[in-house]
Design an enzyme around this catalytic site. Sequence first.
Site, PDB file in Angstrom:
ATOM      1  CD  GLU A 173      -0.732 -84.632  64.079  1.00 59.72           C
ATOM      2  OE1 GLU A 173       0.379 -85.032  64.476  1.00 59.72           O
ATOM      3  OE2 GLU A 173      -0.861 -83.719  63.236  1.00 59.72           O
TER       4      GLU A 173
ATOM      5  CG  HIS B 158       4.901 -88.462  59.709  1.00 58.71           C
ATOM      6  ND1 HIS B 158       3.606 -88.821  60.013  1.00 58.71           N
ATOM      7  CD2 HIS B 158       4.922 -87.105  59.750  1.00 58.71           C
ATOM      8  CE1 HIS B 158       2.885 -87.733  60.215  1.00 58.71           C
ATOM      9  NE2 HIS B 158       3.657 -86.686  60.068  1.00 58.71           N
ATOM     10  CG  ASP B 159       5.237 -86.007  63.197  1.00 58.61           C
ATOM     11  OD1 ASP B 159       6.150 -85.646  62.424  1.00 58.61           O
ATOM     12  OD2 ASP B 159       4.087 -85.535  63.157  1.00 58.61           O
TER      13      ASP B 159
ATOM     14  CG  ASP C 276      -0.635 -86.100  55.929  1.00 56.04           C
ATOM     15  OD1 ASP C 276      -1.353 -85.697  56.861  1.00 56.04           O
ATOM     16  OD2 ASP C 276       0.341 -86.845  56.094  1.00 56.04           O
TER      17      ASP C 276
ATOM     18  CG  ASP D 267      -0.236 -82.056  59.967  1.00 54.17           C
ATOM     19  OD1 ASP D 267       0.434 -82.965  60.488  1.00 54.17           O
ATOM     20  OD2 ASP D 267       0.096 -80.849  60.002  1.00 54.17           O
TER      21      ASP D 267
END
Length: 561
Positions: A261, A334-335, A102, A204
Amino acid sequence: MTQNLSKDWWKEEVVYQIYPQSFKDSNNDGIGDLNGIREKLPYLKDLEITCLWISPIFTSPLADNGYDIADYEGINPIFGSMADLDNLIQEAKDLDIKIILDLVVNHSSDEHPWFQEALKAPESPYRDFYIFKQGTNGQAPNNWRSIFGGSAWAAVEGEDNTYYLHTFHKKQPDLNWENPDLRQAIYDMINRWLDKGIAGFRIDSITFIKKDQDYQSLPADGADNLSNIKHKTRNRPGIADFLKELNQQTFQRYNVMTVGEAPGVPYEDFDQYIGPDGYFNMIFDFSYADIDVENGSEWFRQSQWDYDDYIAAVKASQYALQDAGWAANFIENHDQPRALSKLIKDPNYQNEIGATALACSYFFLRGTPFIYQGQELGLRNVSWENIETYDDISSHDNYQRALLEGYRPEEAIRFVQKRSRDNGRTPFPWDNSQYGGFSDHEPWLAMADEYPTINAMHNPVRAFYQKLIDLRQASELKDLLIYGDIDFIDNLPSQVMAYQRRLDDQEVSVVINFNSHSVRIPSLYNSYQILINNLDQSINKKNDQLELAPMQAVVIQKGGN
């Protein structure tokens, strides 16, 4: 690591996202770690995973579970050491599994040395690595609301009327991308990681790096008299210059995978992001992932949707991505909450039937499929009744925001149960022993209640995912299922999703009946072969129609053997 691979190798991957705190604890302190991932590499190889995306493992105070980085080139001791990471990379490579990390460069932790130096001395060059502003009439510089709730500005202790910007948590100060020195420092860090041999990055919150430089307030849109920060900081004019430079100075120099993202990017701009000269190889499109809410950061704004809306959103997304470049296809991360709880409306099918129908519905879309840990087990959301059980900071903020907006406590906790990021962060259940084989120690976050019966041991959903992966990766239809064009089939009964993949003279159709009752659809081919079926019962053909059972999903090859 990728030097002998084709230029577009990332199109042929199956990516598995690992949330390291919750995957496997090797030293029994209740927290997952790098050696735990190493221990479970055989499990991932058996699943036929080819690439791992590991959520942040860097030095961090964990205010936002690692997405607040205090040292971009240090490993958080709770996860292990740099030597442990090196060993993981090598052992994964020996199994032909690549690793991407990430990259979080919209913001850092407030404990990063850059920010600490900025606080110590206003005249420090690091002060311009962040965004500091003077307040207005004793108040914050404007009325922007943080993604995690409350003002996006935090007062600087010891300095009158001085604030710093944090799009997310107050311990995540935004980096100032207007500063070329800051940008260069980021590029140098990225290149050192790529030189180390990782296969790339998931990037991210990258659409937040450009802020409107007027820093003006906006009309309030909530009871807190604040306005959503995204209107002035997400995908704003001028971001193209930053992203183009980022790509030229880093990713373009290596043969690596880059996954952006990119919420807030309109379809007409996809070509800039993933076209032939795009900033990234692929992006996540959240248009259908967030179909259950009007705003992904305000969970009390629930939307009314049905499967026809969902199918239309997937269709529009796929066509836009196909026109522009390549997709990163997902239903969990994960979100996000668990897809089985969010996307399967009928509780009677929130089980292996619904889980396999969802798996089939997205896995053969055009693009690279991503699987989030536990998704392959058919895990569901948790149903914790006490807000204090939740660790996720956005869950606490959304709970308080719902109360502020006038909802009762029992309503506020329902919003959290549906949407909490902790739904996907509960420790991975490897077996039905205490703590699910994740650890011998009480985990950092409570286990999901269902782990004694739903875990990695003899799991039918996992076996189904293996079939999907094998068909995509190792069958004679590999090129078709990866590189073939996609076309959606229209004029079908309501709540039936169907699309075709075509390459040369090969053709495969994927059909999912999201209804809770049987439906008949026109027969797609005179002769065909059923390659995948999520139910034991076959599909019946009668009068040139196919009958699909409730929540049945099939992959049909034209002609067949």
